[in-house]
Design a protein around this motif. Structure first.
Motif, mmCIF file in Angstrom:
data_model
loop_
_atom_site.group_PDB
_atom_site.id
_atom_site.type_symbol
_atom_site.label_atom_id
_atom_site.label_comp_id
_atom_site.label_asym_id
_atom_site.label_seq_id
_atom_site.Cartn_x
_atom_site.Cartn_y
_atom_site.Cartn_z
ATOM 1 N N SER A 21 2.665 -40.478 45.260
ATOM 2 C CA SER A 21 2.093 -39.248 45.782
ATOM 3 C C SER A 21 0.584 -39.373 45.864
ATOM 4 C CB SER A 21 2.449 -38.056 44.886
ATOM 5 O OG SER A 21 3.840 -37.856 44.829
ATOM 6 N N THR A 78 -0.300 -32.894 50.262
ATOM 7 C CA THR A 78 0.093 -34.143 49.630
ATOM 8 C C THR A 78 0.718 -35.090 50.646
ATOM 9 O OG1 THR A 78 0.468 -33.035 47.511
ATOM 10 C CG2 THR A 78 1.509 -35.172 47.815
ATOM 11 N N TYR A 80 3.028 -38.775 50.777
ATOM 12 C CA TYR A 80 3.946 -39.544 49.950
ATOM 13 C C TYR A 80 4.206 -40.919 50.546
ATOM 14 C CZ TYR A 80 5.017 -34.880 48.178
ATOM 15 O OH TYR A 80 4.928 -33.617 47.649
#
Length: 123
Positions: A21, A78, A80
């Protein structure tokens, strides 16, 4: 000022999976094209994967295509990197990077970098 913080690295056996992440603070992730790079001791930092700010296009280096998936969650600010079928040669420090103008495969195309997270794949 925008800051990036990677997490999710660790030790995994060959064939296993990890999800990295990259949390973005200070700016919206929507403002940036995002990428993951990786680096081993004494080596240059190499491109792994990238995603456009609109989320519509993704790019991968040949060695990870079909095994790794880059994605973004704008609500969580975020990005990933899902890594499946890990191999010992994937062992490296993984870095998140952001570009206001991009995206590309070279480190100098990116404006902001995280501190990295260690991924170790055992055989």
């Amino acid at each position: 000022q925008v800051q990036l913080l990677e997490s999710g690295g660790g030790l995994v056996q060959a064939g296993g999976s990890l999800r990295l992440s990259c949390a973005i603070s200070g700016r919206s992730v929507r403002d940036y094209d995002m990428a993951w790079f990786r680096q081993t001791p004494g080596q240059e930092r190499d491109f792994v994967a990238a995603i456009r700010r609109n989320g519509g296009n993704t790019y991968y280096t040949d060695s990870v295509r079909g095994r790794f998936t880059i994605s973004r969650d704008n609500a969580k600010n975020t990005v990933y990197l899902q890594m499946n079928g890990l191999k010992p040669e994937d062992t490296a420090v993984y870095f998140c990077a952001a570009a206001l103008v991009g995206l590309g495969y070279r480190t100098d195309e990116y404006d902001t970098w995280g501190q990295g997270t260690q991924v170790t794949v055992s055989s």
